[in-house]
Every structure is written in C-alpha cells, then in structure tokens.
Write a protein that holds these residues in place. Structure first.
Motif, mmCIF file in Angstrom:
data_model
loop_
_atom_site.group_PDB
_atom_site.id
_atom_site.type_symbol
_atom_site.label_atom_id
_atom_site.label_comp_id
_atom_site.label_asym_id
_atom_site.label_seq_id
_atom_site.Cartn_x
_atom_site.Cartn_y
_atom_site.Cartn_z
ATOM 1 N N ALA A 366 -89.532 -17.073 -69.802
ATOM 2 C CA ALA A 366 -88.373 -16.305 -70.219
ATOM 3 C C ALA A 366 -87.185 -16.656 -69.327
ATOM 4 N N LYS A 367 -86.005 -16.782 -69.928
ATOM 5 C CA LYS A 367 -84.839 -17.247 -69.198
ATOM 6 C C LYS A 367 -84.449 -16.288 -68.082
ATOM 7 N N TRP A 368 -84.552 -14.977 -68.326
ATOM 8 C CA TRP A 368 -84.136 -13.996 -67.334
ATOM 9 C C TRP A 368 -85.246 -13.622 -66.364
ATOM 10 N N PHE A 369 -86.474 -13.501 -66.871
ATOM 11 C CA PHE A 369 -87.553 -12.941 -66.051
ATOM 12 C C PHE A 369 -88.507 -13.996 -65.504
ATOM 13 N N LEU A 370 -88.418 -15.243 -66.010
ATOM 14 C CA LEU A 370 -89.294 -16.336 -65.596
ATOM 15 C C LEU A 370 -90.768 -16.038 -65.826
ATOM 16 N N THR A 371 -91.046 -15.211 -66.801
ATOM 17 C CA THR A 371 -92.431 -14.930 -67.166
ATOM 18 C C THR A 371 -92.863 -15.847 -68.304
ATOM 19 N N PRO A 372 -94.147 -16.204 -68.382
ATOM 20 C CA PRO A 372 -94.643 -17.095 -69.445
ATOM 21 C C PRO A 372 -94.739 -16.351 -70.768
#
Length: 502
Positions: A366-372
């Motif tokens: 995710a662009k904001w959270f860097l989660t997969p």
C-alpha cells in the motif's frame, strides 16, 4: 494453533555462508541499509501500491521489541482461553504437568530454531526462505502451501468466536443472516485494521494483550487464599488422552509464525531472540497460573472444565464482574489472534513473491501504509469463505499441514547448520550437530504422533491440498517461462534478504 479462545469448538477437533542464487525474498538484515535506486523507473507505481525492489528498507515504522513480543504472544496463545479441556481430559495433575513440561518438549525447541534462522536469514517469508535456501524452490513453495493454508484456516475461527460471544448478549446473532453479517463484518473490519500498518497492529496487540490478561491476573491473586494444593494432585477418570495432547498442541504452537515478518523488525538479530524469550515466559505463566488458581481454589467436577469454564471460575472466585471481563477478554483475544495471523500470512505471501514463487502482485505494498495489500486481501477472502464452513475435519487438516511444515523446518535447520557452517548467525543455538538432532527429534516425534492419530478424512484433505500446492508450483513455473504473469526480475531479488553471510 492456539493457543486461542476456541470456546466454540473442542480441541479434540483442532489438531490441529554465502548468498544463494535463490535467496532473494523480502527486506531484512542487509537489505535494510540498501538505498532505493535513483532511477525510479525500477519501481512501478500503481497509485494504490508500490512494487519492490524493497520499500520496507525505507519504512521508518519498523516493529520494535514490545509490539513483536505481543504479536508472537498472539500467534501462540492470546491468553489461557482454550486450556480448560486439558483438565477435562485428564484431571488437574496431568493438566498442570502438561503445561509445565510441554513447553520444554515443544515450545522451546521450536523457539530456538526460529531464533537462529530468523536472525541468520531475516527476510519476509520466514520459514519459506529457510526451506528454499536448504532444499530449493520446490520445497520452499511446498512449505509455503502448508503453512499458509494452515494459518488462514485457523484465522477463520476467530470472527466466528467473536460472533458466539456476541450472541450471549444479543441472541439474534446466534444464527441466520445476522450471524453471517456479523462474521463478514468482523472479517472486513479486522482486515482493514491490518491494512493500516504493522506498527498499528503491533501496538493494538499490546493493548489487547494487557486488557485480556488483566482479569486472569486478578483471578489468580484473589484465588490465593482459597487454594488447597492437594487439589492439584487430582487425577482424572476415564482420561481422554487424544483430547489432552490435542489441547496442549493447540495452545502451544506457532512460535515460528512471526518469522514471516522478520524483514519488518528493527534489528531482528537482537530483537527476535529477546521477543521469543519474553513471549515464551508470558505464555507459559499465562497458562499455568490461572490453571493453578482454578484447580486449587475450587472443587469443580472434571467434566465441568470445558471451553469457557475460566469465566465461571472467575465468577465463583470474585463475582460476576470478573466473569464478564473474562468473556470480553475472550473477544479481544480473538481479535488479537486474527490480526497476528493475518499479518503473518500476508507477509509470507510477500516473501514468496520476492522469491519468485508467486506473481509480483503479492509483493506490492500500500502506498501510504507499506502493507502487503494483495496478501491481506487474498488471506482475508480465503478466511472469510472458510468462516461459513464446518471446522471439524478442516481444523484437523490445518494442523496436519502445519505439522508437515514443521518437520521440513526442523530438517532445513539441521541441513543449514551442517552444510553452511560459515553462515553468520547472530543468535546461535549453543549445541553441536548431535545435540541439535536430539533437540529436533523429540518435537518431531510428537508431530508424527499428531499426524498418526488423524482420521482418514484428514489424510484425504491434506493429500488433496498438498497436490494442489504442487500443482500451483508447476503452474507458476509455466507462467514464468511463458510470461503469462508478472514476476519480480531475478536481478531485483539479489541481495535483498539479510542472509547473515560472513
């Protein structure tokens, strides 16, 4: 699997070096100091997601020690919920001995193996990376299949458990459309929380852990004047050893799950061993002390010790206020268990994508959270589908698959110690190879026992799922060769895993 407040189902149904060319998964260790390339064309911005090389290396929100302790704790236990059937199966004496001895037989060996490999090869994907490095991509993929399916099936129990407890307050949630809506809503809400970031999930686990453990601390303290040690020596009648061992296994496994997030951990070479030790002590005491309080303070009949009986014990010892707190704690514990397992499953898929075992979409963040986000979505959808199915043989199958994965994990540990003695190991189990074989032999014998007592349905289901995993591996190979799906380029993966090379 858990280790969890599985009050809605019986545990009897729950048995549940040098850089290698393939060692390319998610971002840990050496990759954490690696700068993103100046040529940003090597990143593909999808607006919603950012694909590797390794955005985790620029992630300032690394998991620190305290959140990691509680994530491991929720991977394994989440509280003493679900330990009661051990007393029901074999009486107070054997239940207390089981939770005292079993951590040495099972939990400590698994934790030691996890600590060494997670610090030597600290990339996202954990045990998949270890199997891949030891035995090649086929075994890495098979390990991923076994552990992933085991995890997502196990996760499906937790929204169901929340619905069961809510039904005690609002009976309409017990069945029909309201129940389906509640289960689906819990999956959606908890998946979104996971999407907001591993740091948020970690500190949420801290809060959930403290609130759900607090009533047991109070119960144990209040029970002390009423404890009669002679009650601890009560042996069960008509003991159900299958239920007894299943309960111990269910409540004390999954120590290696947090390894799939090793690339997100701040200084994993130091943080992981400390977190495993701390979570191990918290888990062992979290089971043993409430059991000692409950069995020592009350003369409850053996058959009363079913799932959820701790709430009744608290009510008898301290009053209804503590009983309700423990019931609320069960829901909070289920939420923590779901979050920890979902994070582990999502980052496992990310690690497999970095190894080119899965398409690169699973390595996107995710662009904001860097989660997969793709891994979270896939895991959540599978979990949601399974939430509406009967769990008896499926849960048994999940744990059978987990046992297969653990046997391969122990084999990879021994193989790497023997064949890669120069691999830098920030934490090293202080034993020579013969001692390590013995360390792994005892829990391996128990894993074989767990699989041997499974029903023919479990063998059939696991055989089918294993065949499916093998088919997926070869299908991915065909897709790579024909360009049907996008995979991470091999040069992108080189050097991204912290391998602990000398």
């Amino acid at each position: 699997m858990p280790r969890s407040p599985m009050s809605s189902m019986s545990p009897e149904f729950q048995i549940h070096g040098h850089q290698s060319p393939r060692a390319g998964g998610g971002g840990g260790g050496a990759s954490q100091s690696k700068e993103l390339p100046e040529n940003m064309d090597s990143l593909i911005d999808l607006g919603e997601a950012v694909l590797p090389p390794n955005p985790a290396a620029k992630n300032p929100n690394k998991l620190t020690l305290l959140p990691l302790i509680f994530l491991i704790y929720f991977e394994v236990a989440g509280g003493p919920y679900g330990a009661e059937p051990a007393v029901q199966a074999a009486g107070s004496l054997y239940a207390l001995l089981g939770f005292l001895i079993f951590p040495f037989v099972w939990s400590i060996p698994e934790s030691l193996v996890t600590a060494e490999l997670a610090t030597a090869i600290p990339g996202n994907g954990g045990f998949v990376l270890w199997a891949d490095r030891a035995f090649g991509p086929f075994c890495g993929s098979l390990m991923g299949t076994w552990k992933f399916l085991s995890g997502v099936i196990n996760s499906a129990a937790f929204p169901v458990l929340c619905a069961d407890y809510l039904a005690r307050v609002e009976p309409s949630v017990a069945s029909g459309t309201p129940r389906y809506a509640t289960v689906a809503g819990m999956n959606l809400a908890l998946s979104f929380l996971n999407y907001t970031g591993l740091t948020i999930v970690g500190y949420t686990a801290v809060a959930l852990g403290l609130v759900s453990l607090a009533p047991f601390v109070l119960m144990t303290a209040i029970a002390v004047p009423r404890v009669r040690p002679a009650r601890w020596l009560t042996r069960g009648r008509g003991n159900n050893w299958r239920l007894f061992f299943n309960t111990l296994f269910w409540n004390l496994n999954f120590w290696d799950n947090a390894s799939t997030m090793a690339g997100e951990v701040e200084r994993p070479e130091r943080t992981f061993p400390t977190a495993l030790l701390s979570a191990g002590l918290m888990t062992s005491l979290g089971y043993l002390l409430p059991l000692m309080a409950g069995t020592g303070a009350l003369d409850a009949p053996q058959d009363a010790w079913g799932n959820g009986f701790f709430a009744d014990i608290a009510g008898s010892i301290a009053g209804r206020w503590l009983k309700y707190w423990i019931e609320v704690g069960a829901v909070l514990s289920a939420i923590g268990l779901y979050e920890a397992q979902l994070s582990s499953s999502a980052f496992q898929l990310l690690g497999m994508a970095n190894l080119r075992l899965l398409p690169r979409i699973f390595a996107s963040r995710a662009k904001w959270f860097l989660t997969p986000w793709a891994g979270i979505l896939a895991s959540s959808l599978i979990t949601l589908a399974i939430s509406f199915m009967s769990f008896n043989d499926i849960i048994n199958s999940a744990n059978f698959l987990y046992s297969l994965g653990m046997l391969m994990e122990f084999a990879a540990f021994l193989w790497l110690r023997k064949n890669e003695p120069n691999l830098k190991r920030p934490y090293r189990v202080p034993m020579r190879l013969p001692g390590l074989v013995l360390l792994c032999l005892v829990p391996s014998a128990f894993l074989i026992f767990v699989m041997a007592i499974a029903s023919w349905k479990v063998f059939a289901i696991c055989g089918g799922l294993t065949a499916l995993g093998i088919a997926v591996y070869y299908m991915m190979a065909v897709c790579k060769s024909r360009g049907c799906l996008a995979f991470i380029d091999e040069e992108e993966t080189n050097g991204e895993i912290g391998t602990g090379d000398a």
